[in-house]
Structures are given as structure tokens and as C-alpha cells.
Write a protein that holds these residues in place. Structure first.
Motif, mmCIF file in Angstrom:
data_model
loop_
_atom_site.group_PDB
_atom_site.id
_atom_site.type_symbol
_atom_site.label_atom_id
_atom_site.label_comp_id
_atom_site.label_asym_id
_atom_site.label_seq_id
_atom_site.Cartn_x
_atom_site.Cartn_y
_atom_site.Cartn_z
ATOM 1 N N LYS A 253 0.922 -1.512 0.087
ATOM 2 C CA LYS A 253 0.343 -0.143 0.040
ATOM 3 C C LYS A 253 1.039 1.277 -0.336
ATOM 4 N N ASP A 254 -0.097 2.474 0.048
ATOM 5 C CA ASP A 254 0.912 3.762 -0.585
ATOM 6 C C ASP A 254 2.028 3.772 -1.232
ATOM 7 N N VAL A 255 1.992 3.432 -2.276
ATOM 8 C CA VAL A 255 2.407 3.750 -3.171
ATOM 9 C C VAL A 255 3.178 4.649 -3.964
ATOM 10 N N ILE A 256 4.052 5.613 -3.612
ATOM 11 C CA ILE A 256 4.286 7.115 -4.043
ATOM 12 C C ILE A 256 5.267 6.969 -5.123
ATOM 13 N N LEU A 257 5.393 7.662 -6.773
ATOM 14 C CA LEU A 257 6.374 7.154 -7.536
ATOM 15 C C LEU A 257 6.447 9.461 -7.375
ATOM 16 N N ASN A 258 7.588 9.380 -7.327
ATOM 17 C CA ASN A 258 8.058 10.821 -7.404
ATOM 18 C C ASN A 258 9.602 10.883 -8.060
ATOM 19 N N LYS A 259 9.320 11.289 -8.987
ATOM 20 C CA LYS A 259 10.859 11.886 -10.373
ATOM 21 C C LYS A 259 11.014 10.776 -9.602
ATOM 22 N N ASN A 260 12.476 10.867 -9.307
ATOM 23 C CA ASN A 260 13.600 9.336 -8.962
ATOM 24 C C ASN A 260 12.965 7.847 -8.107
ATOM 25 N N LYS A 261 11.987 8.328 -7.207
ATOM 26 C CA LYS A 261 12.075 7.763 -6.715
ATOM 27 C C LYS A 261 10.401 6.710 -7.170
ATOM 28 N N VAL A 262 10.520 5.479 -5.669
ATOM 29 C CA VAL A 262 9.546 4.503 -5.468
ATOM 30 C C VAL A 262 9.179 4.435 -4.207
ATOM 31 N N SER A 263 8.527 4.644 -3.582
ATOM 32 C CA SER A 263 8.586 4.670 -2.348
ATOM 33 C C SER A 263 6.782 3.694 -1.755
ATOM 34 N N LEU A 264 7.227 2.684 -1.548
ATOM 35 C CA LEU A 264 5.633 2.051 -1.260
ATOM 36 C C LEU A 264 5.913 1.178 0.018
ATOM 37 N N ALA A 265 4.772 0.818 0.984
ATOM 38 C CA ALA A 265 4.898 0.261 2.407
ATOM 39 C C ALA A 265 3.963 -1.073 2.925
ATOM 40 N N ASN A 266 3.903 -2.160 3.648
ATOM 41 C CA ASN A 266 3.747 -3.334 3.588
ATOM 42 C C ASN A 266 3.624 -3.937 2.852
ATOM 43 N N ALA A 267 4.586 -4.406 2.122
ATOM 44 C CA ALA A 267 4.558 -5.364 1.024
ATOM 45 C C ALA A 267 5.116 -6.479 1.647
ATOM 46 N N ASP A 268 3.926 -7.295 0.119
ATOM 47 C CA ASP A 268 4.049 -8.806 0.217
ATOM 48 C C ASP A 268 4.359 -9.277 0.149
ATOM 49 N N PHE A 269 5.394 -10.095 -0.120
ATOM 50 C CA PHE A 269 5.387 -11.132 -1.797
ATOM 51 C C PHE A 269 5.323 -12.128 -1.503
ATOM 52 N N ARG A 270 4.790 -13.514 -1.811
ATOM 53 C CA ARG A 270 4.641 -14.551 -1.962
ATOM 54 C C ARG A 270 5.015 -15.531 -2.951
#
Length: 881
Positions: A253-270
Motif C-alpha cells: 500500500k501507499d505507493v508513491i512515484l515521485n521523480k526518481n523515487k519509488v516509495s511503498l509500505a507493507n509489501a508482501d511478496f508470496r
């Protein structure tokens, strides 16, 4: 009503009418003339079924839209081709569109769009010419089918059944090359069959994507190489790695794409599968660093499969089941330049079925790792892949655990502080590697490694250096404050240990000729205890003689206990031994030497030079050997069995045993020996030398009393064919000084009624005549106060041991005492007497032969002569025997 009010109302009415008329006229114009205007003044051809425009608000509503680029080959503007079922634009910038040729809007709604978008060619950085961008503050797409292409017509991005809301969306190919392909502030997305091609090497595909309440769900994410590994190495010879990545499901959740930056939180890769193909090319430090940044909060990998392949296609690392939880993971330009290219606040990693295969093979059943501690279960360490190294290392441990105080990199150098390490139940064999020639140790990344405590428990390890395996059973060891750091002004690492404690039982060590064992070993930095030491030959004496090219001692040793106290540094670069006391209790030593093999031509150093050649500083204040037995046996080709010397109740004290490498310490060694010689008489010896004396001078003195002469028969009888039949050595004293060239001194022997017998080759029958001759020349009594004789000019054979020189001094003293000062003349007389006996024997043989030849004479005469001569010859033969 006042006139001004009436005029105002009339004015507003007229204005409203004008506006209504203008709006009506504009709509008529837009419906009839806008497509032509757009075609004439823009790069697109547009058609639509309906179009409504509100001139006051700038809102536009159109249906049945079809759009195409006038010139598909023009890469200076964004290319468009496709249809839109419904288009709604809020607050459309009509002025900008007409006069500035810039399309802008606060909100855009596209219903059922089916569009192909071709991105404009990047801005020419030399001319600085700007494109006419499309700017939308907010965009909504319902049930869309979108495909985005680069200006080269190569597909860049595509998606089907797209439902999208994006706040403040911006997208141009300039962004693709320098930053991110799309940036926005807030979003909501739902779609299927996503495709994204960020470069010429990889493609990203997503089966399904959905967001709800800020939570994004992605199904079947794949990062797929567009080239085979062989093609990748061919077309990109400087690249170091090729990646392949797939995730059946991931959520964040909370994916943010800003210029050259990727931000996200609570990522779950199964159940992700991650594969890396290494090309073998070393990364160059001068490579351009990326400006791409990643900021991830609370990342989880569940049941991941990881595989890293070597350039030849074989596996370097594989993990069957990896779980990872990372908090505040960051990757940016600054971190990418570090040894570990990512930053983090905390992480928890666990894995199963981990296999690493390179110079060493490591297999781990289970691993758990945090920044502050780790635990490993069932680890197996074996050699590398070559056939010769298969058996070099084979170790298995049930449990490994450690805790970390600090782990950091400063100027790309590792500083590691480990609180403790536990290794439990190690079993197997470790084989020493052959030293590699022409190897140069680089500086490495280690600045400082400190291990506060290491514990090894309940282990059974065999150390094998080729021919001499060393087996540790029930091994337990602890080491405190281990330090590793680069050596000053030279390659390699220095190694220091502050304190250690080792215990092992039933230690075994095999060599070519011996099996050495210890019942118990306890060792720390200040004390050593060894119980039940034994060094047993693996071969018989006869086998030993056949196996050695030159003469050599065969030992059979054992000792009940060996102890030492003091301080020693055995594991650091600067090794030292400083013991206050070493004790050996109840030792039993048998030393056998055969003179049948050839003499060893090597020059034998005296003990002072041997100690001086010890490379490490060593001092032992007192060494005590107590209640022991020493047996020396020597065999010669002429002897009937070995000669034997026995020293029982052996007690020895050695003061200041040293290597002359400690400044300010005395270097003179004093040795005192008290024992029972041949189990018959007391023997005392004083022996000293100075290790620092380059001339290797020594002094040795001693005495024995009350020795029956027959007591030395076990040594002299087998190979000298002489035995003492009577007499007593009442007292024997010797006082010698010497150096590597020889010795001199005095010898004193007090004896009484000394008689000897000369034996035949079988050591049984007494040779009467030779015995009589020998006893004539030997002084049977020395008197009450015999004078000392001078032992002079005893030359040392440099290929013989110290004790060979010592025995030569005793031998000369015995000769001078028992035979007299003119030893050489007396020996000559004895030899002449022996020669006369040999001549008489030859005469007897000739007479016998003459009698045998006279067989033709009458029998009576023959019998008479035979009987007469027979009596004579019998007497002669007996006397000769």
C-alpha cells in the motif's frame, strides 16, 4: 424602480444573452468546425459523435471519439491512435489550447478508451527545444485498453480492462530516460495483462492488478529477460549479472512515484522465485551510478526460492525456502556506493535448504538471521567441486549461533564486533590445504573483527595434513577476545586471542611409525594438563629397520601425567612460551637404535644450538621429570640381540630451559639427574650449557657407586662378546667439558676383584685363552684411593649425537684406568697375543688335514695313531673353544 437599477438589469440581461448566444454559437462552431481546426492547427485528426462545451466553466463532454495522428512518423509530439467511448474534461484550458498549443485540464475522464500512445522523442539537450506537453492534474480511465510505445515504435507499456484514477499525472519519454516513466501524487488502479519494458534487456508483465482502500494487490508479476544468457553475454560483454524474477502474488500500500523515487509500505511478496545469472565480469568502480531511489517500509518475502548461477551454468547459491522481513529498506545513490548497497533499520531472515557451492560447499538445513544474532541448524561443510578436493573437508555441525554487538562499514572497510559464537556437535574431517605458490593477499575489506567469546562443544574432529591425522574426541573449547586486523606494512591479517580453554579426551595422532594418544588434554593460556600420554610404534623393530634409509631411534613412550604452568601465546602472530614449571610424572621411555642401517651423514647439533634454533621466545623455569624409567637398547650386525641400558627411578630437574630469545632472561641451562643405574646402583649427573654461547660449550659430571660389575652385562654382552664374571665398581666419577669439536676432563674409577670373560659368537662358551690374556692386562683392583686419569683429545664425530661423544669420554677413562696410561701399547700386546693364538689354531688344522690324508696305512697302526692324536686334539679343541 430607479433608472440605474433598471439599466443594470438590462445590462446583465444583455450580457447573459450574449453569453448564451456565444456558448450556443461556440457549440455550433465546435460541432462543425473544431475537427477541422484541430486537424489544421494540431498534429491530430479527431472525430466524434457528440460534443458539448460550457464556455463559462471550460467543461467538455464528448462521445464516440476517434483520434489519429496526422503524421505517424512525427516523433516530436505524442502520437495518438484509437477510440474513446466518452470523454469528459473539466476546466479545459481553451486559451492555452488555441494560443499556446498546450493541452491542459484539471480533470480528464476517459470511458472505454482503446488507445495507442506513442511517446515523443526526448528533448534535444543541445538545443533545449521544448515539446508541447499534455498536462492533466487528474485523470480517470474506466475500462480502458491502453498501449504506450516509444518514439521508435517499440512497445513500452500496455494494459487491458484498466480502471484508473491518478492525481497530478505526468508522463513523457524524457521522464523515462532520466527519471520514472510516470509520476503522480495519488492513484487507484485496476487492470489486467500489464506489460512494461523499461529497457532493451527486460520486460515486466502482470496478470492482474487491483487497489482497494490504498492497498494494492498484484498477481503473477514477472521480470523476464528478453535475451538468452548467451545472447546477453554477447551483446552486453561488460554487464555483470542477468536477473529473472517472478512473484505469484504480492500486496502493498501507499505507493508513491515521485521523480526518481519509488516509495511503498507493507509489501508482501508470496512465493517469489529469484534467479541471478553471473557473467564472471568484474564490476568497474567507474561505472555510472544510478539516480534511482527506492524507499520500502515493512517488506516481507514469504517462501521465496533464490538461485544464483555461476558463469558456467552451475549453481553458486540456492535457497529452497527463504523468508525475509525488512523494515525501512532504502536504496539510493549514496547506499549504492557502499559495500552493502542497501540501507535498513531492521530485518529478520530465515531460510531452509541453503546450498552454496564454490571453493567450499556449504549446505544448511535451517538458517535464522537478524542484525544482532543468527542461528544455523544442521550445517555441512565439504570441499569444492574438483575431484581432488572432495575429501579435503567434511564437517557437520548440529547447531551454530552467534550474537552481534556491532556491524558497520567505514570507508568500505568492515568493523565487526561479535558478542559470542556457539558451535555445537561438530563431527568430521578437516584436511589441510597445500600451500599455493605465487599468491598475493590483497588488503581485503576487513578493518577490524572482534569476537568476544567462541564456544565449541561436544565435537569430534580429525585434522588431516596428509600423512599425520590428528583426531580430537569429545572436544570442548572456549576462546575469549579474538581479534583480526590487517598487518602493518604487509599483506594478510594478524590474529590475537586473549584467553582460551580446551579440553579433549582420547586424542589420537598417527604418523608413519607411531600412534600417539592422550587420555585427557586440558589447555588454557596458563595451564596444561595431559593424562595417560602414549606414543606407541605401529611397526615392529624388524620392520622399522627395513623402512629407514639411515639409522634412527624408535621410541616407545608413555607418561601418567604431564602438567605445565605459566603463560604462552600460541595463536597470535607473535608466539611466545613462558612457563614457570613443567612436570612429567611416571614416564616410561624405551629407545631402540639399530646400527644395521647406514649411518646418518647429517651433522648433529648439540642441544644448546638446537634450543637456539627454536624460532619463538621460550623460557621454562623448572622442568621436573619424576619416578620414571628410561631404557636404551642398541643393536649391531654382530650382536646376538640388543644391548640394554636401564635407568630406573629416574628423576631430572632442568632449570631455565630457553631459546635465548628473551632479553634480560638468563640463558644458562642446568640439568640435574638422579636415578638407579641398571636397577643396581645410584647414578647422579650434573650437566649445563649456555644456549646463547655460539661456541656451544658444555660441562657434564656425575658419579655412581656400588655397581656390581655383572650389572652392565646386559649391555656389553650382546655385541662386545664380553661379560664381567666378578668384581664391583665401588665408585665411578667423571667430570667433562667440551664443545662441538670434542671433550676433555677427568675420570676416576674405584673397583675391586674385577674379572671378565671373552665369549664366542654365540655368547655362550668361554674362550679360555683369550679370557686369560684379557685378565692379565686388566687391573682387577684399583686400591682404596685411586688417582683420577685425564681424558684428553676425545674427538667428536659431527654426524653422531652428544651421547656418542659422552660415551667416548667414558670409554677412554675406563681404558686408562683398567689397562693403564699406555693404553695403545697394551692393546698392541693383546692383539699380538691373539695373533699367536690364531697361528696355533692354523697349525692344528694343518696337522688334522695331514692325518686325514694318511688313510692308506694298516688299520692297526692307523688306530694306534688315531687314538693317540685324538686325545691331544680334543684337549686342544677344548682349550681353543
Amino acid at each position: 424602480m430607479k433608472k440605474w437599477v433598471k439599466r443594470l438589469l438590462i445590462s446583465f440581461g444583455i450580457l447573459a444573452g450574449i453569453l448564451l448566444a456565444a456558448n450556443f454559437g461556440l457549440n455550433i462552431w465546435l460541432k462543425t468546425q473544431l475537427p477541422g481546426y484541430i486537424k489544421k492547427n494540431t498534429a491530430y485528426k479527431v472525430s466524434y459523435k457528440t460534443l458539448d462545451v460550457d464556455l463559462g466553466t471550460g467543461n467538455i463532454l464528448a462521445t464516440g471519439i476517434s483520434v489519429n495522428s496526422k503524421d505517424p512518423q512525427n516523433t516530436d509530439v505524442i502520437g495518438l491512435q484509437g477510440t474513446v467511448d466518452t470523454l469528459k474534461i473539466s476546466r479545459f484550458g481553451i486559451y492555452d489550447a488555441i494560443f499556446n498549443k498546450r493541452i491542459s485540464s484539471s480533470d480528464l475522464l476517459l470511458a472505454k478508451p482503446n488507445l495507442n500512445v506513442i511517446l515523443a522523442k526526448p528533448v534535444d539537450q543541445k538545443t533545449g527545444k521544448k515539446r508541447n506537453p499534455v498536462l492533466f492534474e487528474n485523470i480517470r480511465i474506466n475500462n480502458g485498453k491502453i498501449a504506450v510505445f516509444r518514439h521508435t515504435k517499440q512497445k513500452f507499456l500496455s494494459v487491458q480492462q484498466l480502471d484508473l484514477f491518478v492525481e497530478n499525472l505526468q508522463m513523457t519519454e524524457e521522464s523515462v530516460e532520466n527519471k520514472l516513466p510516470v509520476v503522480f501524487d495519488r492513484y487507484s488502479i485496476k487492470g489486467q495483462k500489464f506489460f512494461f519494458r523499461p529497457d532493451q534487456t527486460y520486460a515486466i508483465t502482470i496478470n492482474k492488478i487491483n487497489t482497494s482502500d490504498g492497498q494494492m494487490s498484484v498477481e503473477n508479476f514477472r521480470l523476464t529477460p528478453l535475451l538468452s544468457f548467451a545472447q546477453f553475454k554477447k551483446f552486453y560483454p561488460k554487464k555483470t549479472q542477468l536477473f529473472e524474477f517472478s512473484v505469484p502474488k504480492m500486496e502493498f500500500k501507499d505507493v508513491i512515484l515521485n521523480k526518481n523515487k519509488v516509495s511503498l509500505a507493507n509489501a508482501d511478496f508470496r512465493n517469489p522465485i529469484f534467479t541471478v545469472y553471473q557473467t564472471g565480469v568484474k564490476a568497474k568502480n567507474k561505472e555510472k551510478k544510478t539516480n534511482f531511489e527506492v524507499d520500502l517500509q515493512n517488506i516481507q518475502l514469504n517462501n521465496a526460492v533464490v538461485q544464483i548461477n555461476k558463469p558456467d551454468g552451475n549453481k553458486l547459491l540456492s535457497v529452497g525456502k527463504l523468508n525475509l522481513n525488512i523494515n525501512q529498506l532504502k536504496f539510493d545513490k549514496e547506499s549504492s556506493e557502499q559495500v552493502i548497497p542497501v540501507g535498513y533499520k531492521d530485518f529478520l531472515l530465515s531460510g531452509r535448504d541453503i546450498v552454496y557451492s564454490d571453493h567450499r560447499n556449504i549446505a544448511i538445513r535451517s538458517l535464522a538471521l537478524k542484525p544482532t544474532n543468527a542461528e544455523i541448524l544442521d550445517m555441512v561443510l565439504t570441499s569444492g567441486s574438483s575431484a581432488e578436493e572432495k575429501t579435503a573437508v567434511s564437517l557437520k555441525t548440529d547447531h551454530v549461533a552467534f550474537n552481534i554487538n556491532k556491524l558497520e562499514f567505514t570507508d568500505k572497510k568492515l568493523n565487526l564486533d561479535i558478542k559470542d559464537v556457539l558451535v555445537d556437535k561438530v563431527n568430521g574431517t578437516f584436511k589441510a590445504e597445500q600451500k599455493k605458490q605465487n599468491t598475493i593477499s590483497g588488503p581485503g575489506i576487513i578493518q577490524s573483527i572482534i569476537v568476544r567469546k567462541v564456544s565449541l562443544k561436544n565435537s569430534n574432529i580429525t585434522y588431516d595434513n596428509g600423512k599425520e591425522p590428528l583426531a580430537f574426541h569429545d572436544l570442548n573449547a572456549t576462546a575469549n577476545n579474538i581479534e583480526l586486523s590487517p598487518k602493518s606494512n604487509q599483506p594478510g591479517l594478524s590474529f590475537k586471542v586473549k584467553d582460551y580453554y580446551i579440553t579433549t579426551r582420547n586424542l589420537a595422532y598417527k604418523t608413519q611409525f607411531y600412534n600417539m594418544s592422550l587420555g585427557l588434554l586440558k589447555l588454557n593460556k596458563n595451564k596444561i594438563q595431559i593424562n595417560n600420554f602414549a606414543m606407541k610404534p605401529l611397526v615392529s623393530r624388524a620392520q622399522f629397520i627395513k623402512m629407514i634409509p639411515v639409522e634412527r631411534d624408535l621410541y616407545d613412550l608413555k607418561a601418567t601425567q604431564i602438567t605445565a604452568e605459566g603463560e604462552w601465546e600460541l595463536f597470535s602472530h607473535n608466539k611466545t612460551v613462558s612457563a614457570s614449571h613443567v612436570g612429567i610424572e611416571s614416564a616410561n621411555a624405551n629407545i631402540f637404535r639399530s646400527k644395521i642401517p647406514k649411518d646418518d651423514p647429517k651433522i648433529k647439533a648439540l642441544y644448546s644450538k638446537m634450543l637456539r634454533s627454536v624460532k619463538i621466545p621460550m623460557t621454562i623455569n623448572n622442568l621436573d621429570l619424576k619416578n620414571s624409567v628410561l631404557v636404551y637398547e642398541e643393536d649391531t650386525p654382530e650382536s646376538m640381540g640388543p644391548g640394554k641400558l636401564t635407568f630406573s627411578n629416574f628423576n631430572m630437574n632442568v632449570k631455565n630451559l630457553n631459546s635465548a630469545k628473551v632479553k634480560g632472561k638468563p640463558t644458562k641451562v642446568d640439568i640435574k639427574i638422579n636415578c638407579s643405574f641398571m636397577n643396581l646402583s645410584p647414578l647422579s649427573v650434573n650437566w649445563n650449557f649456555d644456549v646463547a654461547d655460539q661456541n656451544d660449550g658444555f660441562a657434564i659430571s656425575g658419579k655412581t657407586t656400588g655397581l656390581p660389575a655383572s650389572g652392565i652385562n646386559p649391555f656389553i654382552r650382546p655385541y662386545l662378546h664380553v661379560t664381567a664374571t666378578a668384581g664391583t665398581i665401588q665408585e665411578m666419577r667423571f667430570n667433562f667439558k667440551g664443545n662441538p669439536a670434542g671433550l676433555h676432563g677427568t675420570f676416576n674409577l674405584k673397583h675391586k676383584d674385577l674379572k671378565i670373560a671373552v665369549l664366542n659368537k654365540n655368547n655362550h662358551e668361554k674362550k679360555g685363552f683369550l679370557t686369560a690374556v684379557a685378565n692379565i692386562f686388566i687391573k682387577s683392583d684399583s686400591g682404596s684411593y685411586p688417582e683420577s686419569v685425564a681424558v684428553e683429545n676425545v674427538e667428536r664425530d659431527p654426524t653422531k649425537s652428544f651421547f656418542n661423544l659422552f660415551w667416548k669420554g667414558i670409554e677412554q677413562g675406563l681404558k686408562k684406568t683398567l689397562i693403564g696410561a699406555n693404553v695403545e701399547k697394551t692393546e698392541k700386546k693383546v692383539k699380538n697375543a691373539v695373533s699367536s693364538v690364531k697361528e696355533m689354531k692354523q697349525s692344528v688344522k694343518e696337522i688334522k688335514q695331514e692325518i686325514r690324508n694318511k688313510t692308506s696305512q694298516p688299520s692297526e697302526e692307523k688306530k694306534e695313531k688315531k687314538g693317540f692324536l685324538n686325545d691331544i686334539f680334543k684337549k686342544k679343541e677344548k682349550s681353543e673353544e
